[in-house]
Design a protein around this motif. Structure first.
Motif, PDB file in Angstrom:
ATOM      1  N   LEU A 125      23.722  31.850   3.907  1.00 43.06           N
ATOM      2  CA  LEU A 125      22.736  33.054   3.690  1.00 43.06           C
ATOM      3  C   LEU A 125      21.515  32.754   3.204  1.00 43.06           C
ATOM      4  CD1 LEU A 125      25.587  35.448   2.052  1.00 43.06           C
ATOM      5  CD2 LEU A 125      24.837  35.375   4.470  1.00 43.06           C
ATOM      6  N   LEU A 126      21.369  31.806   2.230  1.00 44.24           N
ATOM      7  CA  LEU A 126      19.877  31.663   1.672  1.00 44.24           C
ATOM      8  C   LEU A 126      19.072  31.160   2.994  1.00 44.24           C
ATOM      9  CD1 LEU A 126      18.253  31.503  -0.851  1.00 44.24           C
ATOM     10  CD2 LEU A 126      18.901  29.141  -1.133  1.00 44.24           C
ATOM     11  N   THR A 127      19.813  30.146   3.699  1.00 38.70           N
ATOM     12  CA  THR A 127      19.014  29.530   4.719  1.00 38.70           C
ATOM     13  C   THR A 127      18.497  30.484   5.685  1.00 38.70           C
ATOM     14  OG1 THR A 127      20.145  27.444   4.435  1.00 38.70           O
ATOM     15  CG2 THR A 127      18.863  27.680   6.368  1.00 38.70           C
ATOM     16  N   THR A 128      19.347  31.374   6.137  1.00 37.50           N
ATOM     17  CA  THR A 128      18.965  32.372   7.085  1.00 37.50           C
ATOM     18  C   THR A 128      17.929  33.187   6.449  1.00 37.50           C
ATOM     19  OG1 THR A 128      21.331  32.379   7.969  1.00 37.50           O
ATOM     20  CG2 THR A 128      20.068  34.225   8.364  1.00 37.50           C
ATOM     21  N   PHE A 129      17.823  33.746   5.318  1.00 40.39           N
ATOM     22  CA  PHE A 129      16.913  34.721   4.537  1.00 40.39           C
ATOM     23  C   PHE A 129      15.592  33.941   4.927  1.00 40.39           C
ATOM     24  CE2 PHE A 129      14.401  35.455   1.063  1.00 40.39           C
ATOM     25  CZ  PHE A 129      13.943  36.852   1.425  1.00 40.39           C
ATOM     26  N   TRP A 130      15.655  32.427   4.416  1.00 38.87           N
ATOM     27  CA  TRP A 130      14.171  31.985   4.606  1.00 38.87           C
ATOM     28  C   TRP A 130      13.750  31.547   6.006  1.00 38.87           C
ATOM     29  CZ3 TRP A 130      11.246  32.671   0.523  1.00 38.87           C
ATOM     30  CH2 TRP A 130      11.680  32.723  -0.897  1.00 38.87           C
ATOM     31  N   VAL A 131      14.663  31.236   6.709  1.00 41.49           N
ATOM     32  CA  VAL A 131      14.108  31.051   8.151  1.00 41.49           C
ATOM     33  C   VAL A 131      13.518  32.398   8.609  1.00 41.49           C
ATOM     34  CG1 VAL A 131      15.143  30.713  10.691  1.00 41.49           C
ATOM     35  CG2 VAL A 131      15.763  29.307   8.841  1.00 41.49           C
ATOM     36  N   LEU A 132      14.200  33.426   8.422  1.00 43.34           N
ATOM     37  CA  LEU A 132      13.716  34.782   9.033  1.00 43.34           C
ATOM     38  C   LEU A 132      12.330  35.359   8.229  1.00 43.34           C
ATOM     39  CD1 LEU A 132      16.896  36.965   8.956  1.00 43.34           C
ATOM     40  CD2 LEU A 132      15.687  36.041  10.899  1.00 43.34           C
ATOM     41  N   PHE A 133      12.193  34.739   7.127  1.00 43.73           N
ATOM     42  CA  PHE A 133      10.923  35.144   6.337  1.00 43.73           C
ATOM     43  C   PHE A 133       9.859  34.216   6.842  1.00 43.73           C
ATOM     44  CE2 PHE A 133       7.976  34.048   2.951  1.00 43.73           C
ATOM     45  CZ  PHE A 133       7.649  35.244   2.477  1.00 43.73           C
ATOM     46  N   ALA A 134       9.963  32.863   7.134  1.00 45.95           N
ATOM     47  CA  ALA A 134       9.276  31.885   7.748  1.00 45.95           C
ATOM     48  C   ALA A 134       8.541  32.662   9.236  1.00 45.95           C
ATOM     49  CB  ALA A 134       9.578  30.672   7.967  1.00 45.95           C
ATOM     50  N   VAL A 135       9.557  32.725   9.882  1.00 47.66           N
ATOM     51  CA  VAL A 135       9.489  33.407  11.196  1.00 47.66           C
ATOM     52  C   VAL A 135       8.227  34.449  11.228  1.00 47.66           C
ATOM     53  CG1 VAL A 135      10.304  34.471  13.299  1.00 47.66           C
ATOM     54  CG2 VAL A 135      11.474  32.191  12.391  1.00 47.66           C
TER      55      VAL A 135
END
Length: 419
Positions: free
Chosen positions: A40-50
């Motif tokens: 969940l944490l990784t998905t959140f930061w990937v979406l934020f970076a994109v």
């Protein structure tokens, strides 16, 4: 007002309990399925970076805004996607990010996703040794130093924010680690105290069982020896002197009742609610005369000698009981083991000295190696020595130096030795 409000200690926030329980459930779930939280944490930061790349927000802080968007997107994903392994392999994740961090500052993109390195630094500070934390700091700062050389006019925009973020992440990780270790130490101490408490309870129970066994040995052994002596004498006198036989039977009855009364009092400590009527006091020095009278009734002539002046303050109840039981056990052993080859006789000497009291019990019976055991470790001798040792006293049992028979010598200090 609820029951929880009534029993809550003063000054405790009402939501503290529910929050703690919620956190415990979250931690328990995280221990069972760690990939759920990491995913969940990784998905959140990937979406934020994109999103930062697609919206062009990265250009607001970039040194060079002409960096290709594809390269910025690749660097953003490289900084965010590896967070999935930040807890299992934090140093490897940070080492993987280092080249992208160098490209980030060298091109002047200075994307905000680079701050995700500090999340990895936080995990290293929480679980890894200090040297690993130092290495992680070097991996984060080295590319920044290169970037400040590459763009000297913008060195503060490149270095200072990351330096603050790195210090905050490291300190936060150290704080969490300290708190965790402190909590674990408290839990460990509580567990050790609980184990020690249980151990002390078992030791106390064992000591109580030993005390009860010693008391029962003294009581039963003495009274049964007296009863045996009376029965033998009564059987001998029945044919020639019926009146003496009747007296022996009466003495047997009296001795039996005394034994039963003492056993009831002793076994009363094993009941949860002992009968108040059974709470008779333990024998003292004043009861020695009655003890000797019962021994005389069993056919053993006993003389009592007192020497010295008793102390102004009477002996403690425990010391008086020890003297009584030693005299009782010694005379019981005389009745059981001294033989019948010649008329038996015994002497009891009670001597008071300025610092101790001495009791000497002697008889003229058949010499014997020990009272009840050939190796000197009979239950009676052992019990008497244990009683004496409770009050720093000594007990000697053996043949008299200048006569036949047997003697027992007890020395008890009048006061406890300083600890």
């Amino acid at each position: 007002m609820t029951d929880d409000d009534t029993h809550r200690p003063p000054g405790v926030f009402p939501l503290t309990g529910p929050i703690q329980r919620l956190l415990q459930r979250v931690r328990a779930f995280d221990r069972r399925r760690p990939l759920v939280r990491d995913g969940l944490l990784t998905t959140f930061w990937v979406l934020f970076a994109v999103l930062d790349v697609s919206s062009g927000g990265w250009r607001t802080v970039a040194v060079d805004r002409d960096v290709p968007a594809a390269l910025v997107l690749a660097m953003s994903v490289a900084f965010s996607a590896p967070l999935l392994w930040r807890r299992s392999h934090p140093l490897a994740v940070l080492l993987f990010m280092a080249p992208f961090s160098l490209v980030n500052v060298w091109t002047g993109a200075v994307i905000q996703a680079a701050f995700l390195q500090e999340i990895v630094v936080f995990n290293i500070a929480v679980k890894q040794p200090v040297r690993s934390l130092a290495r992680s700091g070097a991996l984060v700062l080295a590319p920044l130093v290169v970037g400040s050389v590459r763009f000297p006019a913008d060195w503060d925009r490149i270095v200072v924010p990351h330096l603050y973020a790195l210090a905050f992440a490291a300190l936060a990780g150290i704080l969490v680690r300290t708190r965790k270790e402190y909590t674990e130490a408290l839990v460990d101490r509580a567990d050790r105290l609980e184990r020690e408490r249980d151990q002390q309870a078992r030791l106390a129970a064992a000591a109580e069982r030993t005390r009860i066994a010693r008391e029962m040995h003294d009581i039963v052994g003495h009274h049964l020896s007296v009863i045996t002596g009376l029965a033998d004498g009564g059987a001998y006198a029945a044919a020639k002197n019926p009146e003496r036989a009747a007296q022996a039977l009466d003495a047997i009855s009296t001795t039996s009742r005394q034994a039963l009364a003492e056993l009831r009092r002793l076994l009363g400590v094993l009941r949860d609610q002992p009968d108040p009527a059974d709470r008779a006091p333990q024998p003292t020095l004043d009861d020695i005369d009655a003890l000797l009278q019962g021994v005389r009734g069993a056919g053993l002539p006993v003389r009592l000698h007192r020497h010295g002046t008793p102390p102004a303050a009477p002996l403690t109840p425990g010391r008086q009981l020890t003297v009584y039981r030693v005299v009782q056990e010694a005379l019981t052993n005389t009745l059981k083991h001294a033989g019948t080859h010649h008329p038996l006789a015994a002497d009891v000497s009670l001597t008071y000295r300025p610092t101790e009291v001495e009791v000497l019990i002697t008889d003229n019976g058949t010499p014997r190696p020990t009272a009840g055991a050939p190796d000197g470790t009979g239950q009676g001798i052992t019990g008497m020595r244990e009683r004496a040792s409770l009050y720093d006293g000594t007990l000697e049992a053996g043949r008299p130096p200048t006569a036949t028979g047997w003697q027992v010598r007890l020395r008890l200090p009048l006061e406890d030795s300083p600890s």
